[in-house]
Motif scaffolding. Structure first.
Motif, PDB file in Angstrom:
ATOM      1  N   THR A  93     -11.244  12.989 -19.272  1.00  6.62           N
ATOM      2  CA  THR A  93     -10.274  11.984 -19.695  1.00  6.62           C
ATOM      3  C   THR A  93     -10.164  10.858 -18.667  1.00  6.62           C
ATOM      4  OG1 THR A  93      -9.047  13.692 -20.875  1.00  6.62           O
ATOM      5  CG2 THR A  93      -7.889  11.628 -20.438  1.00  6.62           C
ATOM      6  N   VAL A  94     -10.087  11.214 -17.396  1.00  4.12           N
ATOM      7  CA  VAL A  94      -9.995  10.206 -16.338  1.00  4.12           C
ATOM      8  C   VAL A  94     -11.258   9.347 -16.320  1.00  4.12           C
ATOM      9  CG1 VAL A  94      -9.950   9.910 -13.817  1.00  4.12           C
ATOM     10  CG2 VAL A  94      -8.352  11.479 -14.927  1.00  4.12           C
ATOM     11  N   THR A  95     -12.425   9.972 -16.472  1.00  2.00           N
ATOM     12  CA  THR A  95     -13.680   9.217 -16.472  1.00  2.00           C
ATOM     13  C   THR A  95     -13.740   8.246 -17.637  1.00  2.00           C
ATOM     14  OG1 THR A  95     -14.800  11.095 -15.438  1.00  2.00           O
ATOM     15  CG2 THR A  95     -16.192   9.450 -16.507  1.00  2.00           C
ATOM     16  N   ILE A  96     -13.357   8.687 -18.821  1.00  7.93           N
ATOM     17  CA  ILE A  96     -13.403   7.820 -20.005  1.00  7.93           C
ATOM     18  C   ILE A  96     -12.389   6.682 -19.870  1.00  7.93           C
ATOM     19  CG2 ILE A  96     -12.933   7.739 -22.481  1.00  7.93           C
ATOM     20  CD1 ILE A  96     -14.192  10.544 -22.639  1.00  7.93           C
ATOM     21  N   LEU A  97     -11.180   6.989 -19.407  1.00 11.11           N
ATOM     22  CA  LEU A  97     -10.176   5.937 -19.224  1.00 11.11           C
ATOM     23  C   LEU A  97     -10.625   4.923 -18.181  1.00 11.11           C
ATOM     24  CD1 LEU A  97      -6.820   7.945 -19.433  1.00 11.11           C
ATOM     25  CD2 LEU A  97      -7.813   6.401 -21.139  1.00 11.11           C
ATOM     26  N   PHE A  98     -11.210   5.393 -17.084  1.00 11.48           N
ATOM     27  CA  PHE A  98     -11.726   4.477 -16.065  1.00 11.48           C
ATOM     28  C   PHE A  98     -12.849   3.624 -16.643  1.00 11.48           C
ATOM     29  CE2 PHE A  98     -14.776   3.466 -12.709  1.00 11.48           C
ATOM     30  CZ  PHE A  98     -13.976   2.709 -11.889  1.00 11.48           C
ATOM     31  N   TRP A  99     -13.737   4.239 -17.397  1.00  8.52           N
ATOM     32  CA  TRP A  99     -14.864   3.526 -18.009  1.00  8.52           C
ATOM     33  C   TRP A  99     -14.364   2.406 -18.928  1.00  8.52           C
ATOM     34  CZ3 TRP A  99     -20.148   5.579 -18.148  1.00  8.52           C
ATOM     35  CH2 TRP A  99     -21.029   4.840 -18.936  1.00  8.52           C
ATOM     36  N   ILE A 100     -13.448   2.768 -19.811  1.00  6.27           N
ATOM     37  CA  ILE A 100     -12.920   1.781 -20.763  1.00  6.27           C
ATOM     38  C   ILE A 100     -12.121   0.701 -20.022  1.00  6.27           C
ATOM     39  CG2 ILE A 100     -11.291   1.465 -22.674  1.00  6.27           C
ATOM     40  CD1 ILE A 100     -12.207   4.211 -23.705  1.00  6.27           C
ATOM     41  N   GLY A 101     -11.284   1.125 -19.078  1.00  2.00           N
ATOM     42  CA  GLY A 101     -10.488   0.152 -18.318  1.00  2.00           C
ATOM     43  C   GLY A 101     -11.372  -0.798 -17.522  1.00  2.00           C
ATOM     44  N   TRP A 102     -12.393  -0.270 -16.878  1.00  2.42           N
ATOM     45  CA  TRP A 102     -13.286  -1.120 -16.097  1.00  2.42           C
ATOM     46  C   TRP A 102     -13.993  -2.139 -16.988  1.00  2.42           C
ATOM     47  CZ3 TRP A 102     -14.181  -1.966 -11.051  1.00  2.42           C
ATOM     48  CH2 TRP A 102     -15.319  -2.679 -10.712  1.00  2.42           C
ATOM     49  N   ASN A 103     -14.473  -1.691 -18.149  1.00  2.00           N
ATOM     50  CA  ASN A 103     -15.237  -2.573 -19.021  1.00  2.00           C
ATOM     51  C   ASN A 103     -14.356  -3.526 -19.836  1.00  2.00           C
ATOM     52  OD1 ASN A 103     -18.064  -1.914 -18.565  1.00  2.00           O
ATOM     53  ND2 ASN A 103     -17.440   0.128 -19.240  1.00  2.00           N
ATOM     54  N   ILE A 104     -13.048  -3.337 -19.796  1.00  5.12           N
ATOM     55  CA  ILE A 104     -12.147  -4.283 -20.459  1.00  5.12           C
ATOM     56  C   ILE A 104     -11.564  -5.263 -19.441  1.00  5.12           C
ATOM     57  CG2 ILE A 104      -9.916  -4.505 -21.639  1.00  5.12           C
ATOM     58  CD1 ILE A 104     -10.583  -1.992 -23.182  1.00  5.12           C
ATOM     59  N   PHE A 105     -11.111  -4.746 -18.286  1.00 11.24           N
ATOM     60  CA  PHE A 105     -10.347  -5.577 -17.353  1.00 11.24           C
ATOM     61  C   PHE A 105     -11.150  -6.116 -16.181  1.00 11.24           C
ATOM     62  CE2 PHE A 105      -7.137  -2.660 -19.217  1.00 11.24           C
ATOM     63  CZ  PHE A 105      -6.464  -3.608 -19.968  1.00 11.24           C
ATOM     64  N   ALA A 106     -12.337  -5.605 -15.940  1.00 15.30           N
ATOM     65  CA  ALA A 106     -13.141  -6.088 -14.802  1.00 15.30           C
ATOM     66  C   ALA A 106     -13.697  -7.475 -15.129  1.00 15.30           C
ATOM     67  CB  ALA A 106     -14.278  -5.120 -14.523  1.00 15.30           C
ATOM     68  N   PRO A 107     -14.061  -8.232 -14.098  1.00 16.75           N
ATOM     69  CA  PRO A 107     -14.694  -9.536 -14.372  1.00 16.75           C
ATOM     70  C   PRO A 107     -15.950  -9.341 -15.215  1.00 16.75           C
ATOM     71  CG  PRO A 107     -14.223  -9.299 -12.027  1.00 16.75           C
ATOM     72  CD  PRO A 107     -13.887  -7.995 -12.678  1.00 16.75           C
ATOM     73  N   SER A 108     -16.251 -10.295 -16.070  1.00 19.75           N
ATOM     74  CA  SER A 108     -17.361 -10.141 -17.013  1.00 19.75           C
ATOM     75  C   SER A 108     -18.700  -9.938 -16.312  1.00 19.75           C
ATOM     76  CB  SER A 108     -17.428 -11.325 -17.967  1.00 19.75           C
ATOM     77  OG  SER A 108     -17.514 -12.544 -17.250  1.00 19.75           O
ATOM     78  N   SER A 109     -18.856 -10.411 -15.079  1.00 26.93           N
ATOM     79  CA  SER A 109     -20.127 -10.213 -14.372  1.00 26.93           C
ATOM     80  C   SER A 109     -20.284  -8.767 -13.893  1.00 26.93           C
ATOM     81  CB  SER A 109     -20.229 -11.172 -13.190  1.00 26.93           C
ATOM     82  OG  SER A 109     -19.178 -10.896 -12.262  1.00 26.93           O
ATOM     83  N   LEU A 110     -19.170  -8.010 -13.750  1.00 26.69           N
ATOM     84  CA  LEU A 110     -19.230  -6.621 -13.284  1.00 26.69           C
ATOM     85  C   LEU A 110     -19.174  -5.598 -14.418  1.00 26.69           C
ATOM     86  CD1 LEU A 110     -16.899  -6.871 -10.169  1.00 26.69           C
ATOM     87  CD2 LEU A 110     -19.389  -6.832 -10.216  1.00 26.69           C
ATOM     88  N   ARG A 111     -18.966  -6.051 -15.627  1.00 33.53           N
ATOM     89  CA  ARG A 111     -18.914  -5.133 -16.772  1.00 33.53           C
ATOM     90  C   ARG A 111     -20.330  -4.676 -17.096  1.00 33.53           C
ATOM     91  NH1 ARG A 111     -14.967  -8.606 -20.702  1.00 33.53           N
ATOM     92  NH2 ARG A 111     -13.219  -8.694 -19.250  1.00 33.53           N
ATOM     93  N   PHE A 112     -20.486  -3.395 -17.371  1.00 35.25           N
ATOM     94  CA  PHE A 112     -21.809  -2.868 -17.701  1.00 35.25           C
ATOM     95  C   PHE A 112     -21.893  -2.326 -19.124  1.00 35.25           C
ATOM     96  CE2 PHE A 112     -19.350   0.319 -15.476  1.00 35.25           C
ATOM     97  CZ  PHE A 112     -19.425   1.421 -16.303  1.00 35.25           C
ATOM     98  N   ASP A 113     -20.748  -2.250 -19.830  1.00 36.63           N
ATOM     99  CA  ASP A 113     -20.739  -1.748 -21.205  1.00 36.63           C
ATOM    100  C   ASP A 113     -19.679  -2.536 -21.967  1.00 36.63           C
ATOM    101  OD1 ASP A 113     -21.410  -0.184 -23.364  1.00 36.63           O
ATOM    102  OD2 ASP A 113     -20.283   1.580 -22.714  1.00 36.63           O
TER     103      ASP A 113
END
Length: 192
Positions: A79-99
């Protein structure tokens, strides 16, 4: 001319049964093994060793993984991994998003994890089923031995009860002795 020590009977051709009797046990085993089609032949040695693996070690590893997959700790980590994955790919700068939003890579990772988890869980269940079968056989053997012991003890107790029924008790002996004493007293009175 060299002398032949064999008798004339030994000079005739031997039958196959005579040949088999004279072979050693190892030769017979090899001969029988080579002629049978239901036993695979041993492979000849090669220069390159064939890879082997310990099926038991792989089974133990799969049981450990299956045990871990069934814990709350795994669910929390997932759950933590999936939430981190989704949060990173939504809120991270577009150049750092990988999915990006449909999260195709996350879906691929989860399906890959599930495709490996299912066979590992099945393998662990098969091993557990085999252990349960062995334990069931042991329990059944112990149960049958216990039942046989109980039947033997029941027969022994019945025979002891029958034997005790035939044994003279203390009260019976006392009553017999009293009756003998009264008989003796009556005979002494008759003599006097």
């Amino acid at each position: 001319m060299p002398r032949d020590d064999r008798s004339t009977d030994d000079r005739r051709p031997r039958s196959s049964t005579t040949d088999e009797r004279r072979r050693t046990s190892d030769e017979r085993r090899v001969f029988r093994g080579a002629a049978r089609l239901d036993i695979p032949r041993d492979w000849r040695r090669t220069f390159v060793p064939r890879p082997t693996y310990d099926a038991d070690a792989f089974g133990r590893l799969s049981e450990r993984i299956a045990r871990f997959l069934g814990t709350g700790q795994f669910l929390v980590y997932m759950t933590v991994t999936i939430l981190f994955w989704i949060g990173w790919n939504i809120f991270a700068p577009s150049s750092l998003r990988f999915d990006q939003y449909p999260f195709i890579f996350l879906t691929l990772a989860l399906s890959l994890q599930a495709s490996y988890a299912a066979p590992l869980i099945l393998l662990a269940q098969n091993r557990q089923e085999a252990r349960d079968r062995v334990q069931y056989e042991r329990d059944r053997d112990v149960d049958s031995r216990t039942r046989a012991d109980m039947e033997f003890l029941a027969r022994e107790m019945a025979s002891l009860r029958m034997a005790v029924g035939e044994v003279a008790t203390r009260d019976f002996l006392r009553s017999e002795l009293r009756s003998l004493l009264t008989d003796l007293d009556s005979r002494e009175d008759d003599r006097v």
